[in-house]
Scaffold this motif. Sequence first.
Motif, PDB file in Angstrom:
ATOM      1  N   SER A   1       0.829  -1.204   0.000  1.00  0.00           N
ATOM      2  CA  SER A   1       0.000   0.000   0.000  1.00  0.00           C
ATOM      3  C   SER A   1       0.864   1.254   0.000  1.00  0.00           C
ATOM      4  O   SER A   1       1.979   1.266   0.523  1.00  0.00           O
ATOM      5  N   LYS A   2       0.333   2.297  -0.618  1.00  0.00           N
ATOM      6  CA  LYS A   2       1.022   3.585  -0.670  1.00  0.00           C
ATOM      7  C   LYS A   2       0.075   4.665  -0.178  1.00  0.00           C
ATOM      8  O   LYS A   2      -1.065   4.762  -0.634  1.00  0.00           O
ATOM      9  N   GLU A   3       0.534   5.473   0.755  1.00  0.00           N
ATOM     10  CA  GLU A   3      -0.296   6.529   1.327  1.00  0.00           C
ATOM     11  C   GLU A   3      -0.179   7.784   0.470  1.00  0.00           C
ATOM     12  O   GLU A   3       0.895   8.370   0.342  1.00  0.00           O
ATOM     13  N   ILE A   4      -1.303   8.200  -0.123  1.00  0.00           N
ATOM     14  CA  ILE A   4      -1.333   9.363  -1.011  1.00  0.00           C
ATOM     15  C   ILE A   4      -1.633  10.632  -0.220  1.00  0.00           C
ATOM     16  O   ILE A   4      -1.048  11.684  -0.465  1.00  0.00           O
ATOM     17  N   LEU A   5      -2.564  10.541   0.725  1.00  0.00           N
ATOM     18  CA  LEU A   5      -2.888  11.654   1.622  1.00  0.00           C
ATOM     19  C   LEU A   5      -2.734  11.181   3.063  1.00  0.00           C
ATOM     20  O   LEU A   5      -3.117  10.055   3.395  1.00  0.00           O
TER      21      LEU A   5
ATOM     22  N   GLY B   1      -0.565  15.024  -4.204  1.00  0.00           N
ATOM     23  CA  GLY B   1      -1.867  14.661  -3.647  1.00  0.00           C
ATOM     24  C   GLY B   1      -2.961  15.682  -3.900  1.00  0.00           C
ATOM     25  O   GLY B   1      -4.076  15.530  -3.386  1.00  0.00           O
ATOM     26  N   LYS B   2      -2.693  16.719  -4.701  1.00  0.00           N
ATOM     27  CA  LYS B   2      -3.672  17.791  -4.916  1.00  0.00           C
ATOM     28  C   LYS B   2      -4.950  17.279  -5.578  1.00  0.00           C
ATOM     29  O   LYS B   2      -6.059  17.521  -5.086  1.00  0.00           O
ATOM     30  N   SER B   3      -4.792  16.587  -6.709  1.00  0.00           N
ATOM     31  CA  SER B   3      -5.969  16.105  -7.435  1.00  0.00           C
ATOM     32  C   SER B   3      -6.725  15.054  -6.637  1.00  0.00           C
ATOM     33  O   SER B   3      -7.960  14.999  -6.672  1.00  0.00           O
TER      34      SER B   3
ATOM     35  N   VAL C   1       0.083  21.671  -1.009  1.00  0.00           N
ATOM     36  CA  VAL C   1       0.027  20.245  -0.702  1.00  0.00           C
ATOM     37  C   VAL C   1       1.264  19.575  -1.283  1.00  0.00           C
ATOM     38  O   VAL C   1       1.561  19.711  -2.472  1.00  0.00           O
ATOM     39  N   ALA C   2       1.996  18.858  -0.450  1.00  0.00           N
ATOM     40  CA  ALA C   2       3.199  18.143  -0.871  1.00  0.00           C
ATOM     41  C   ALA C   2       3.337  16.878  -0.048  1.00  0.00           C
ATOM     42  O   ALA C   2       3.064  16.882   1.160  1.00  0.00           O
ATOM     43  N   ASP C   3       3.729  15.796  -0.700  1.00  0.00           N
ATOM     44  CA  ASP C   3       3.935  14.514  -0.009  1.00  0.00           C
ATOM     45  C   ASP C   3       2.711  14.103   0.801  1.00  0.00           C
ATOM     46  O   ASP C   3       2.830  13.540   1.900  1.00  0.00           O
TER      47      ASP C   3
END
Length: 264
Positions: free
Chosen positions: A37-41, A63-65, A229-231
């Motif tokens: 799994s990868k955490e986007i937000l 993660g903006k979109s 928003v970053a990372d």
Amino acid sequence: MIFRAVQFTNGLCRPFYGGNMLELKNISFEVSGDSGSKEILQQINLSLPDDCFIAVTGPNGGGKSTLAKIIAGIEPPTSGQILLNGEDITHMGITERAQKGISFAFQQPVRFKGITVLDLIRISVGHDLTVSQACEYLSEVGLCARDYIHREVNSSLSGGELKRIEIATSLARSAPLSIFDEPEAGIDLWSFQNLVQVFEGMKRRLHGSILIISHQERILNIADVVLVVADGRIVRQGERDEVLPELLNSSDLGGCRFYQERKG
């Protein structure tokens, strides 16, 4: 649970102590792949007020979109809670949220073979409009209404024309929250300059909030509030006059790159 809201001190946005239009509490979003799994937000906490122009910016892949799609109901959060005017809408989809007053415009507007611009505006409003009323919305976004009102929303329209038609439908809908995901994507410089003017007019006329995902300085410069928003995190938030100079003069806030217009 710690909940940090954007604070406003210059009166540009309506104060809303105890009356936030939209609240995101501890919102996280993960995707699963072959490598796990990868955490986007990650633990997003945010409040959006009424009658405010909010620009969300940051590096690609930050993660903006995804944040915009979660607000609109296109993607469900992995964890956290979303409140609209105090009502829990976390598990509502895009259709239900649209009915509640959240409008979403995709990076690439959808073309509809067999549907005219007039049909699209009427569908967006949810009730019948006269041709004259629909034409007023097209005129507000800088289109000659008589040239477009009966045209099909198909491949004969350019990207810039589609973007303006989509904004016209947002004006007609008068949604409490209108979300635009990188509206400058895929259009030429001339169309972009017209698009900025349209958003300036939309800001003056629309009774509701506008949230735009963008890298463009000219769009950031007409916002009331800027979020970075970053990372997968909100790394900076505040009023435009406070945040924008920092973005233009520093590479520290998430490594963002911003496009500044050439002067002269």
